[in-house]
Design a protein around this motif. Structure first.
Motif, PDB file in Angstrom:
ATOM      1  N   TYR A  41       0.746  -1.186  -0.081  1.00 33.57           N
ATOM      2  CA  TYR A  41      -0.091  -0.023   0.056  1.00 33.57           C
ATOM      3  C   TYR A  41       0.983   1.502   0.047  1.00 33.57           C
ATOM      4  O   TYR A  41       1.982   1.328   0.476  1.00 33.57           O
ATOM      5  CB  TYR A  41      -1.117  -0.070   1.187  1.00 33.57           C
ATOM      6  N   ALA A  42       0.415   2.258  -0.653  1.00 37.30           N
ATOM      7  CA  ALA A  42       0.924   3.490  -0.676  1.00 37.30           C
ATOM      8  C   ALA A  42      -0.095   4.679  -0.779  1.00 37.30           C
ATOM      9  O   ALA A  42      -1.060   4.487   0.049  1.00 37.30           O
ATOM     10  CB  ALA A  42       2.046   3.818  -1.786  1.00 37.30           C
ATOM     11  N   LYS A  43      -0.015   5.553  -1.413  1.00 37.93           N
ATOM     12  CA  LYS A  43      -1.052   6.648  -1.457  1.00 37.93           C
ATOM     13  C   LYS A  43      -2.607   5.866  -1.971  1.00 37.93           C
ATOM     14  O   LYS A  43      -2.494   5.066  -2.977  1.00 37.93           O
ATOM     15  CB  LYS A  43      -0.623   7.615  -2.636  1.00 37.93           C
ATOM     16  N   GLY A  44      -3.646   6.466  -1.339  1.00 38.86           N
ATOM     17  CA  GLY A  44      -4.625   5.664  -1.521  1.00 38.86           C
ATOM     18  C   GLY A  44      -5.115   4.675  -0.594  1.00 38.86           C
ATOM     19  O   GLY A  44      -4.244   4.280   0.386  1.00 38.86           O
ATOM     20  N   ASN A  45      -6.103   4.019  -0.883  1.00 39.49           N
ATOM     21  CA  ASN A  45      -6.696   2.559   0.042  1.00 39.49           C
ATOM     22  C   ASN A  45      -6.570   1.557  -0.828  1.00 39.49           C
ATOM     23  O   ASN A  45      -7.240   0.368  -0.286  1.00 39.49           O
ATOM     24  CB  ASN A  45      -7.926   2.911   0.705  1.00 39.49           C
ATOM     25  N   LYS A  46      -5.988   1.457  -1.922  1.00 38.19           N
ATOM     26  CA  LYS A  46      -6.107   0.252  -2.883  1.00 38.19           C
ATOM     27  C   LYS A  46      -4.476  -0.197  -2.998  1.00 38.19           C
ATOM     28  O   LYS A  46      -3.641   0.884  -2.930  1.00 38.19           O
ATOM     29  CB  LYS A  46      -6.509   0.304  -4.144  1.00 38.19           C
ATOM     30  N   PRO A  47      -4.190  -1.445  -3.056  1.00 36.68           N
ATOM     31  CA  PRO A  47      -2.832  -1.808  -3.162  1.00 36.68           C
ATOM     32  C   PRO A  47      -2.220  -1.474  -4.576  1.00 36.68           C
ATOM     33  O   PRO A  47      -2.903  -1.450  -5.535  1.00 36.68           O
ATOM     34  CB  PRO A  47      -2.772  -3.380  -2.971  1.00 36.68           C
ATOM     35  N   HIS A  48      -0.963  -1.230  -4.313  1.00 30.13           N
ATOM     36  CA  HIS A  48      -0.156  -0.707  -5.854  1.00 30.13           C
ATOM     37  C   HIS A  48       0.315  -1.778  -6.422  1.00 30.13           C
ATOM     38  O   HIS A  48       0.452  -1.872  -7.598  1.00 30.13           O
ATOM     39  CB  HIS A  48       0.802   0.282  -5.494  1.00 30.13           C
ATOM     40  N   SER A  49       0.705  -3.042  -5.756  1.00 33.10           N
ATOM     41  CA  SER A  49       1.365  -4.129  -6.214  1.00 33.10           C
ATOM     42  C   SER A  49       0.986  -5.164  -5.081  1.00 33.10           C
ATOM     43  O   SER A  49       0.855  -4.921  -3.882  1.00 33.10           O
ATOM     44  CB  SER A  49       2.728  -4.065  -6.442  1.00 33.10           C
ATOM     45  N   ILE A  50       1.471  -6.280  -5.626  1.00 37.22           N
ATOM     46  CA  ILE A  50       1.883  -7.399  -4.530  1.00 37.22           C
ATOM     47  C   ILE A  50       3.415  -7.873  -4.478  1.00 37.22           C
ATOM     48  O   ILE A  50       3.830  -8.346  -5.587  1.00 37.22           O
ATOM     49  CB  ILE A  50       0.922  -8.498  -5.066  1.00 37.22           C
ATOM     50  N   GLN A  51       3.930  -7.842  -3.147  1.00 36.36           N
ATOM     51  CA  GLN A  51       5.299  -7.929  -3.089  1.00 36.36           C
ATOM     52  C   GLN A  51       5.251  -9.498  -2.828  1.00 36.36           C
ATOM     53  O   GLN A  51       4.302 -10.109  -1.991  1.00 36.36           O
ATOM     54  CB  GLN A  51       5.643  -7.201  -2.034  1.00 36.36           C
ATOM     55  N   ARG A  52       6.457 -10.106  -3.258  1.00 33.64           N
ATOM     56  CA  ARG A  52       6.698 -11.451  -2.830  1.00 33.64           C
ATOM     57  C   ARG A  52       7.816 -11.921  -2.231  1.00 33.64           C
ATOM     58  O   ARG A  52       8.907 -10.996  -2.069  1.00 33.64           O
ATOM     59  CB  ARG A  52       6.658 -12.355  -4.266  1.00 33.64           C
ATOM     60  N   GLY A  53       7.639 -12.842  -1.521  1.00 36.62           N
ATOM     61  CA  GLY A  53       8.862 -13.507  -0.514  1.00 36.62           C
ATOM     62  C   GLY A  53       9.401 -14.821  -0.562  1.00 36.62           C
ATOM     63  O   GLY A  53       9.148 -15.304  -1.602  1.00 36.62           O
ATOM     64  N   ASN A  54       9.524 -15.226   0.551  1.00 37.70           N
ATOM     65  CA  ASN A  54      10.095 -16.839   0.303  1.00 37.70           C
ATOM     66  C   ASN A  54       9.193 -17.825  -0.009  1.00 37.70           C
ATOM     67  O   ASN A  54       7.917 -17.574   0.082  1.00 37.70           O
ATOM     68  CB  ASN A  54      10.868 -17.247   1.697  1.00 37.70           C
ATOM     69  N   LYS A  55       9.749 -18.729  -0.864  1.00 37.93           N
ATOM     70  CA  LYS A  55       9.033 -19.732  -1.204  1.00 37.93           C
ATOM     71  C   LYS A  55       9.174 -21.219  -0.090  1.00 37.93           C
ATOM     72  O   LYS A  55      10.166 -21.057   0.278  1.00 37.93           O
ATOM     73  CB  LYS A  55       9.210 -20.379  -2.519  1.00 37.93           C
ATOM     74  N   SER A  56       8.332 -21.776   0.110  1.00 34.29           N
ATOM     75  CA  SER A  56       8.410 -22.895   0.980  1.00 34.29           C
ATOM     76  C   SER A  56       7.665 -24.109   0.468  1.00 34.29           C
ATOM     77  O   SER A  56       6.770 -24.201  -0.478  1.00 34.29           O
ATOM     78  CB  SER A  56       7.880 -22.624   2.434  1.00 34.29           C
ATOM     79  N   TYR A  57       8.049 -25.461   0.736  1.00 40.06           N
ATOM     80  CA  TYR A  57       7.479 -26.741   0.152  1.00 40.06           C
ATOM     81  C   TYR A  57       7.101 -27.578   1.279  1.00 40.06           C
ATOM     82  O   TYR A  57       7.975 -27.753   2.262  1.00 40.06           O
ATOM     83  CB  TYR A  57       8.438 -27.203  -0.618  1.00 40.06           C
ATOM     84  N   GLU A  58       5.936 -28.079   1.518  1.00 36.28           N
ATOM     85  CA  GLU A  58       5.609 -29.098   2.534  1.00 36.28           C
ATOM     86  C   GLU A  58       5.094 -30.443   1.862  1.00 36.28           C
ATOM     87  O   GLU A  58       4.597 -30.512   1.034  1.00 36.28           O
ATOM     88  CB  GLU A  58       4.631 -28.424   3.501  1.00 36.28           C
ATOM     89  N   THR A  59       5.395 -31.256   2.751  1.00 34.01           N
ATOM     90  CA  THR A  59       4.785 -32.768   2.110  1.00 34.01           C
ATOM     91  C   THR A  59       4.441 -33.357   3.268  1.00 34.01           C
ATOM     92  O   THR A  59       4.366 -33.147   4.536  1.00 34.01           O
ATOM     93  CB  THR A  59       6.196 -33.512   1.821  1.00 34.01           C
ATOM     94  N   ASN A  60       3.732 -34.446   2.846  1.00 34.20           N
ATOM     95  CA  ASN A  60       2.925 -35.419   3.903  1.00 34.20           C
ATOM     96  C   ASN A  60       2.844 -36.648   3.243  1.00 34.20           C
ATOM     97  O   ASN A  60       2.131 -36.890   2.112  1.00 34.20           O
ATOM     98  CB  ASN A  60       1.329 -35.068   4.060  1.00 34.20           C
TER      99      ASN A  60
END
Length: 139
Positions: A41-60
């Motif tokens: 979020y920046a100016k205004g009340n709507k998101p400007h972009s979607i930021q991405r972080g770490n990937k993870s992998y889970e198994t069962n």
């Protein structure tokens, strides 16, 4: 004339190779890819972009006890110390299926539960884990 094939993949047509050995006493397998995402979020009340972080992998992986014991023995006795790949193929070429194969790289089990209850006819063990990567439609 085109023929529409609505056939779905069936459990009986799944092949799983765990730590280099085909497993036949597998009862279930699931794996998921995740990625941290957050709206920026920046100016205004709507998101400007979607930021991405770490990937993870889970198994069962759910196995019958005899299969669990065999994999533990193959791993040197302690499954918690082992790191192995898992290959999962979906489909049966004899039925005309298109084979899809996923590769789970560097899978490590995080828990090894054991136990049984009175009246049980077999012992089933759910092994949660984490992995380094999951490659879908691996060739």
């Amino acid at each position: 004339m085109d023929i529409f094939n609505s056939k779905e993949y069936e459990w009986s047509d799944i092949t799983a190779i765990v730590a280099g050995r085909p497993v036949t006493k597998i009862r279930a397998i699931s794996y998921v890819k995740k990625q941290e995402k957050e709206a920026l979020y920046a100016k205004g009340n709507k998101p400007h972009s979607i930021q991405r972080g770490n990937k993870s992998y889970e198994t069962n992986i759910t196995l019958l006890q005899s299969e669990l014991e065999a994999i533990e023995a193959a791993s040197g006795g302690d499954l918690l110390d082992a790191s192995f790949n898992v290959v999962v193929s979906y489909g049966n070429p004899l039925k005309g299926d298109v084979i899809k194969t996923d590769l789970i790289e560097g899978n490590e089990i995080t828990e090894v539960p054991k136990g049984m209850n009175q009246g049980d006819k077999f012992s089933e063990h759910e092994l949660p884990g984490i992995a380094l990567n999951i490659k879908n439609n691996y060739v």
